[in-house]
Write an enzyme that holds these catalytic residues in place. Structure first.
Site, short mmCIF file in Angstrom:
data_model
loop_
_atom_site.label_atom_id
_atom_site.label_comp_id
_atom_site.label_asym_id
_atom_site.label_seq_id
_atom_site.Cartn_x
_atom_site.Cartn_y
_atom_site.Cartn_z
N CYS A 236 0.76 -1.07 0.03
CA CYS A 236 -0.09 -0.09 -0.12
C CYS A 236 0.93 1.05 -0.07
O CYS A 236 0.56 2.18 -0.51
CB CYS A 236 -0.98 -0.09 1.17
SG CYS A 236 -0.18 -0.08 2.78
N ASP B 37 -7.61 5.70 -1.61
CA ASP B 37 -7.25 4.41 -0.57
C ASP B 37 -6.70 3.24 -1.69
O ASP B 37 -7.34 2.75 -2.78
CB ASP B 37 -8.50 3.86 0.02
CG ASP B 37 -8.06 2.47 0.96
OD1 ASP B 37 -7.22 2.22 0.82
OD2 ASP B 37 -9.13 2.22 1.79
N HIS C 142 -6.05 0.26 -0.94
CA HIS C 142 -6.62 -1.11 -0.42
C HIS C 142 -7.70 -1.44 -1.32
O HIS C 142 -8.92 -1.75 -0.57
CB HIS C 142 -6.87 -1.02 1.16
CG HIS C 142 -5.70 -0.47 1.94
ND1 HIS C 142 -5.34 0.81 1.96
CD2 HIS C 142 -4.48 -1.14 2.50
CE1 HIS C 142 -4.29 1.01 2.77
NE2 HIS C 142 -3.72 -0.21 3.16
#
Length: 459
Positions: free
Chosen positions: A111, A345, A347
């Site tokens: 990430c 994000d 993820h």
């Protein structure tokens, strides 16, 4: 036969892990984000006002347009187009194996590399496209909020499980909704912009040859003791990005350099030396520079005294975002409203896209929905990024940022400083601009090792 059986077990195990990652990382886009009508929204130096006579909140997914007037709808639409136009880089699966490992996905560990890619991508977008550029198809992108996360995840889980039981797996084909960018009649400038749009994304492709792809970044990370599957902190990623840009061979990238602050200090002469290095003698312009400043916004927790400074940074036209997050998760911060940060994000597990093919689908590289997080939840470890087109731009930016640092310090030491001269003038080892035998100097290795032990673990 036993070896063959073991291989099949490993393949099925890999498919189940992929399915698990899809379950774990596919829900992040499914919740709506609400913005106040009565507070300005800042996104990478641009300000948007959703103000109306009525109090309350609105969603930026378009579902609240009927409830607000046309002017406010326009502002929301402009914000949505601006946000969606930023390049979004997330977890991917089924890409070519990373050298030295059997990994074909970065789910669960990549990430911070992804948020670092997003920051660098924004810097390159400013360089080649300018801040005013908007992706023409931004509002055509499918909004993932329209489908519940449970339905979406079950579909991916079922598909992954079924595929694991077949001998031949057909390659996934992402939807190519509204691929009309090259088909529509458009002007030369728009065509040029679309070429650069695709070229920038291709530099971040998940293949060994992509200049800033995951495979290359991991290779540079090995020089600091990192391997595929390890966690990477914001400061380590900053140095990896610098090396990646230094080693890039594409002629289009020769006019860009990256500088990483040393111990929270930006040495102006070192920056200018980078901007003036290796330039074509026929060109009078200097290189553009992306300045990366690893900092800590407190001790164990983020100090709320730094809130106004972070908001000020994200309000600057020079800012290309912040690599940060909350404990165990890295986010790319690009704006704010009130005391909440706006972020993208990484993820979210998506399928590999081969960016080497003509007219590869763009939708999965643009985020349809912004997210917000309270500043107090932010982990103190982060890296701030700035873009300056030339030396004059850098000098102006350093003056503005220095004023902001002084006004926000409140008798405390500022988060970082700009000083005149070279780092060697202050008895610090100066990082060479090019090293043939080793990508990282001994001084850099020590600094990276220290960063690795200080920063939080990113899952």
């Amino acid at each position: 036969m036993e070896a063959t059986g073991t291989d099949e077990v490993e393949k099925i195990k890999s498919k189940f892990m992929s399915a698990w990652h899809n379950m774990k990382y596919s829900w992040v886009l499914k919740t709506k984000t609400y913005f106040s009508r009565n507070s300005p929204v800042f996104l990478l130096g641009k300000c948007y006002h959703f103000k109306s006579d009525e109090s309350g909140e609105l969603s930026t997914d378009g579902s609240s347009f009927d409830q607000i007037n046309t002017e406010i709808s326009g502002n929301v639409e402009e914000f949505r187009k601006d946000f969606i136009s930023r390049i979004w880089l997330t977890y991917r699966e089924e890409f070519p194996p990373i050298k030295g490992s059997a990994l074909t996905t970065d789910c669960g560990w990549g990430c911070t590399l992804r948020t670092g890619q997003m920051l660098l991508a924004q810097g390159l977008m400013l360089h080649f496209l300018g801040r005013a550029w908007i992706w023409p198809d931004a509002l055509d992108i499918e909004n993932s909020d329209s489908e519940s996360w449970t339905t979406h995840t079950v579909k991916k889980l079922t598909a992954s499980f079924e595929a694991s039981l077949t001998v031949e797996r057909e390659p996934k084909i992402l939807s190519n909704h509204h691929r009309g960018t090259l088909k529509r009649n458009c002007g030369d400038k728009e065509m040029r912009n679309e070429v650069y749009h695709r070229k920038i994304i291709s530099w971040f492709g998940d293949s060994p040859l992509a200049a800033f792809g995951l495979h290359q970044l991991i290779e540079y990370g090995k020089k600091s003791g990192k391997t595929a599957g390890d966690w990477y902190g914001p400061a380590v990623v900053a140095h990896i990005l610098r090396k990646a840009v230094e080693e890039a061979r594409d002629s289009e990238l020769q006019g860009v350099t990256v500088y990483v602050a040393q111990d929270c200090t930006v040495y102006s002469s070192d920056v200018i030396d980078r901007q003036c290095s290796f330039m074509d003698s026929e060109k009078a312009d200097t290189k553009a520079v992306i300045i990366l400043v690893p900092v800590r916004l407190g001790g164990e927790r983020t100090n709320m005294d730094y809130l106004e400074f972070v908001k000020g940074i994200l309000s600057l036209e020079y800012c290309v975002g912040i690599i940060g997050g909350k404990p165990k998760q890295s986010y790319y911060f690009a704006g704010f409203q009130d005391d909440s940060l706006i972020y993208m994000d990484p993820h979210y597990c998506q399928s590999f896209v081969d960016v080497s093919i003509k007219d590869f689908p763009l939708e999965s590289f643009h985020c349809p929905s912004p997210k917000k997080m309270s500043f107090k939840k932010m982990d103190p470890s982060c890296t701030i990024g700035f873009y300056c087109r030339n030396v004059q731009d850098f000098e102006k930016a350093s003056e503005e940022i220095t004023k902001m640092l002084k006004s926000s310090s409140k008798e405390k030491y500022p988060l970082f400083t700009f000083v005149k001269g070279h780092s060697r003038d202050y008895d610090f080892a100066s990082s060479p601009l090019h090293e043939e035998n080793d990508l990282f100097s001994e001084d850099e290795k020590k600094r990276l090792k220290r960063f690795s032990t200080e920063e939080f673990v990113l899952l």
